[in-house]
Motif scaffolding. Structure first.
Motif, mmCIF file in Angstrom:
data_model
loop_
_atom_site.group_PDB
_atom_site.id
_atom_site.type_symbol
_atom_site.label_atom_id
_atom_site.label_comp_id
_atom_site.label_asym_id
_atom_site.label_seq_id
_atom_site.Cartn_x
_atom_site.Cartn_y
_atom_site.Cartn_z
ATOM 1 N N ARG A 97 -6.617 -2.930 8.015
ATOM 2 C CA ARG A 97 -6.035 -2.547 9.033
ATOM 3 C C ARG A 97 -7.185 -4.190 10.053
ATOM 4 N NH1 ARG A 97 -3.089 2.313 10.180
ATOM 5 N NH2 ARG A 97 -0.683 2.226 9.219
ATOM 6 N N ARG A 112 -5.875 2.203 4.528
ATOM 7 C CA ARG A 112 -5.104 1.357 5.812
ATOM 8 C C ARG A 112 -6.160 0.777 6.767
ATOM 9 N NH1 ARG A 112 -0.961 5.640 6.737
ATOM 10 N NH2 ARG A 112 0.084 4.139 7.928
ATOM 11 N N CYS A 151 -6.232 7.888 1.830
ATOM 12 C CA CYS A 151 -5.026 6.918 2.114
ATOM 13 C C CYS A 151 -5.509 5.970 3.879
ATOM 14 C CB CYS A 151 -3.605 7.057 2.276
ATOM 15 S SG CYS A 151 -3.126 7.603 0.565
ATOM 16 N N TRP A 152 -5.759 7.426 4.491
ATOM 17 C CA TRP A 152 -5.838 6.191 5.801
ATOM 18 C C TRP A 152 -7.356 5.583 6.302
ATOM 19 C CZ3 TRP A 152 -10.847 7.602 8.554
ATOM 20 C CH2 TRP A 152 -9.920 7.128 10.428
ATOM 21 N N TRP A 203 0.793 5.486 0.703
ATOM 22 C CA TRP A 203 0.119 6.323 0.817
ATOM 23 C C TRP A 203 1.254 7.755 1.452
ATOM 24 C CZ3 TRP A 203 1.156 7.597 6.033
ATOM 25 C CH2 TRP A 203 2.277 7.477 6.100
ATOM 26 N N GLU A 250 3.649 -1.054 3.957
ATOM 27 C CA GLU A 250 2.652 0.173 4.257
ATOM 28 C C GLU A 250 3.937 1.475 3.259
ATOM 29 O OE1 GLU A 250 0.146 1.627 7.009
ATOM 30 O OE2 GLU A 250 -1.298 0.496 6.181
ATOM 31 N N THR A 304 0.198 -6.716 5.065
ATOM 32 C CA THR A 304 0.280 -5.547 3.742
ATOM 33 C C THR A 304 1.484 -4.731 4.515
ATOM 34 O OG1 THR A 304 -0.570 -3.423 5.597
ATOM 35 C CG2 THR A 304 -2.392 -4.627 3.843
ATOM 36 N N PRO A 363 -4.581 6.255 -2.489
ATOM 37 C CA PRO A 363 -3.032 5.385 -2.676
ATOM 38 C C PRO A 363 -3.722 4.256 -3.326
ATOM 39 C CG PRO A 363 -5.485 4.947 -1.439
ATOM 40 C CD PRO A 363 -5.178 6.406 -1.668
ATOM 41 N N VAL A 416 0.950 -0.868 -0.206
ATOM 42 C CA VAL A 416 0.055 -0.451 -0.118
ATOM 43 C C VAL A 416 1.254 1.132 0.430
ATOM 44 C CG1 VAL A 416 -1.514 0.867 1.243
ATOM 45 C CG2 VAL A 416 -1.551 -1.363 1.309
#
Length: 103
Positions: free
Chosen positions: A24, A20, A16-17, A9, A32, A30, A56, A7
Motif C-alpha cells: 500500500r 499489505r 500478511c499485515w 491473507w 486482497e 492489489t 501471505p 494477495v
C-alpha cells in the motif's frame, strides 16, 4: 502479462499485515483476498503452498510466491505487469500534487 496482483491473507497474520502495508505504501494496486471468508481462495493457496494455507501468498500472472517480501512482489510485477507500477507512480504523483502544505 498479468493484469493484477492478488494477495491472499487472513486476519491476525502479522506477515500478511506487514506485506499489505508495504505494498500500500508503494501504492501498488492489489486485490486482497481473505482465505478465511473465501473457500476457493483457500484452495488456491493450498495448491500453491504444498497443501498448507500459508499466507501471505501472492500471485502475479504465472508467478506464485509464498510469504514474499515487498521487494520480491515488486520484482515480479516489474517482469509480469509493469503497467501496474506506472499506475502506482501516477497515484503517488497525484497525492503529491494535492497534498496540502503542512504548517
Amino acid at each position: 502479462m498479468a493484469s493484477e496482483v492478488v494477495v491472499y491473507w487472513r486476519p491476525g497474520c502479522p506477515f500478511c499485515w506487514r506485506l499489505r502495508r508495504a505494498l500500500r505504501r508503494r501504492r501498488l494496486p492489489t486485490r486482497e483476498v481473505n482465505i478465511w471468508t473465501d473457500p476457493e481462495a483457500a484452495a488456491v493457496v493450498r495448491s500453491i503452498a504444498d497443501g498448507n494455507e500459508t499466507v501471505p501468498t501472492v500471485v502475479v500472472g504465472d508467478i506464485a510466491m509464498v510469504n514474499p517480501t515487498a521487494g520480491q512482489v515488486i520484482a515480479a510485477v516489474r517482469s509480469r505487469a509493469p503497467e501496474l507500477l506506472d499506475q502506482a507512480a501516477a497515484a503517488a504523483r497525484w497525492r503529491t500534487i494535492f497534498r496540502s502544505p503542512s504548517r
